[in-house]
Motif scaffolding. Structure first.
Motif, short mmCIF file in Angstrom:
data_model
loop_
_atom_site.label_atom_id
_atom_site.label_comp_id
_atom_site.label_asym_id
_atom_site.label_seq_id
_atom_site.Cartn_x
_atom_site.Cartn_y
_atom_site.Cartn_z
N SER A 253 104.75 61.08 10.24
CA SER A 253 105.05 59.88 9.45
C SER A 253 105.28 58.67 10.35
O SER A 253 104.82 57.57 10.03
N VAL A 254 105.98 58.87 11.45
CA VAL A 254 106.20 57.77 12.39
C VAL A 254 104.87 57.30 12.96
O VAL A 254 104.61 56.10 13.07
N GLN A 255 104.00 58.24 13.31
CA GLN A 255 102.69 57.88 13.84
C GLN A 255 101.87 57.11 12.81
O GLN A 255 101.21 56.12 13.13
N ALA A 256 101.92 57.56 11.56
CA ALA A 256 101.18 56.88 10.49
C ALA A 256 101.75 55.47 10.26
O ALA A 256 100.99 54.52 10.07
N LEU A 257 103.07 55.34 10.26
CA LEU A 257 103.68 54.03 10.06
C LEU A 257 103.35 53.07 11.20
O LEU A 257 103.16 51.87 10.96
N ILE A 258 103.26 53.57 12.41
CA ILE A 258 102.88 52.72 13.53
C ILE A 258 101.45 52.21 13.32
O ILE A 258 101.17 51.03 13.51
N GLY A 259 100.56 53.09 12.92
CA GLY A 259 99.18 52.68 12.67
C GLY A 259 99.06 51.70 11.52
O GLY A 259 98.36 50.68 11.62
N ILE A 260 99.75 51.99 10.43
CA ILE A 260 99.71 51.10 9.26
C ILE A 260 100.34 49.75 9.61
O ILE A 260 99.82 48.69 9.23
N GLY A 261 101.45 49.78 10.32
CA GLY A 261 102.10 48.53 10.71
C GLY A 261 101.24 47.69 11.64
O GLY A 261 101.23 46.46 11.54
N THR A 262 100.50 48.34 12.51
CA THR A 262 99.61 47.61 13.41
C THR A 262 98.49 46.94 12.64
O THR A 262 98.16 45.77 12.90
N VAL A 263 97.92 47.65 11.70
CA VAL A 263 96.85 47.06 10.87
C VAL A 263 97.40 45.90 10.04
O VAL A 263 96.79 44.83 9.95
N TYR A 264 98.58 46.10 9.46
CA TYR A 264 99.22 45.04 8.68
C TYR A 264 99.45 43.80 9.54
O TYR A 264 99.13 42.68 9.14
N TRP A 265 100.03 44.00 10.73
CA TRP A 265 100.30 42.88 11.62
C TRP A 265 99.02 42.16 12.02
O TRP A 265 98.97 40.92 12.04
N ALA A 266 97.97 42.94 12.34
CA ALA A 266 96.71 42.34 12.77
C ALA A 266 96.09 41.49 11.65
O ALA A 266 95.61 40.38 11.90
N ILE A 267 96.14 41.99 10.43
CA ILE A 267 95.58 41.24 9.30
C ILE A 267 96.41 39.98 9.04
O ILE A 267 95.87 38.88 8.86
N ALA A 268 97.73 40.13 9.02
CA ALA A 268 98.61 38.99 8.73
C ALA A 268 98.46 37.90 9.79
O ALA A 268 98.42 36.71 9.46
N GLU A 269 98.36 38.28 11.05
CA GLU A 269 98.24 37.29 12.12
C GLU A 269 96.85 36.68 12.18
O GLU A 269 96.70 35.50 12.49
N THR A 270 95.83 37.47 11.89
CA THR A 270 94.46 36.95 11.91
C THR A 270 94.25 35.92 10.81
O THR A 270 93.56 34.91 11.01
N LEU A 271 94.84 36.18 9.66
CA LEU A 271 94.69 35.26 8.53
C LEU A 271 95.73 34.15 8.52
O LEU A 271 95.74 33.33 7.60
N PHE A 272 96.62 34.12 9.49
CA PHE A 272 97.69 33.12 9.57
C PHE A 272 98.46 33.02 8.26
O PHE A 272 98.65 31.93 7.71
N LEU A 273 98.91 34.17 7.75
CA LEU A 273 99.59 34.21 6.46
C LEU A 273 101.00 33.61 6.56
O LEU A 273 101.71 33.81 7.55
N SER A 274 101.38 32.93 5.50
CA SER A 274 102.74 32.43 5.40
C SER A 274 103.66 33.59 5.00
O SER A 274 103.21 34.72 4.83
N ARG A 275 104.93 33.29 4.84
CA ARG A 275 105.88 34.34 4.45
C ARG A 275 105.49 34.96 3.11
O ARG A 275 105.52 36.18 2.95
N THR A 276 105.12 34.13 2.15
CA THR A 276 104.73 34.64 0.83
C THR A 276 103.46 35.48 0.93
O THR A 276 103.38 36.55 0.32
N GLY A 277 102.50 35.01 1.69
CA GLY A 277 101.27 35.78 1.87
C GLY A 277 101.52 37.11 2.55
O GLY A 277 100.91 38.12 2.20
N ALA A 278 102.42 37.12 3.53
CA ALA A 278 102.75 38.37 4.22
C ALA A 278 103.44 39.34 3.27
O ALA A 278 103.20 40.55 3.33
N LEU A 279 104.29 38.83 2.38
CA LEU A 279 104.94 39.71 1.40
C LEU A 279 103.93 40.29 0.41
O LEU A 279 104.03 41.47 0.04
N VAL A 280 102.97 39.48 -0.01
CA VAL A 280 101.93 39.98 -0.91
C VAL A 280 101.10 41.05 -0.21
O VAL A 280 100.78 42.09 -0.79
N LEU A 281 100.74 40.80 1.04
CA LEU A 281 99.99 41.78 1.81
C LEU A 281 100.80 43.08 1.98
O LEU A 281 100.27 44.18 1.86
#
Length: 79
Positions: free
Chosen positions: A22-50
């Motif tokens: 589970s920790v390994q999966a969360l690290i992978g999911i969190g990395t993908v989430y971070w990469a998408i949020a940073e690539t799209l320059f999401l605001s706080r609201t956009g990051a919450l929706v994502l």
């Protein structure tokens, strides 16, 4: 069909395997989430929706990991 072995030892092994995976999966999911949020320059609201969009698939992955660990560790063929 053989009955599953449910001892303290097999259940603690299942919990250990499930928590590790589970920790390994969360690290992978969190990395993908971070990469998408940073690539799209999401605001706080956009990051919450994502994050809300990621929540259901993440929960499914974690439940699947826990079920697979339980099945593997309590299977009589693996003992």
């Amino acid at each position: 069909m053989q009955q599953r072995i449910k001892t303290f030892k097999s259940l603690s092994r299942a919990a250990s395997a499930a928590s590790f995976l589970s920790v390994q999966a969360l690290i992978g999911i969190g990395t993908v989430y971070w990469a998408i949020a940073e690539t799209l320059f999401l605001s706080r609201t956009g990051a919450l929706v994502l994050g809300a969009l990621f929540a259901l698939p993440s929960a499914y992955v974690l439940l699947t990991v826990a079920r697979m660990a339980f099945d593997a560790e309590t299977d009589p063929a693996n003992q």
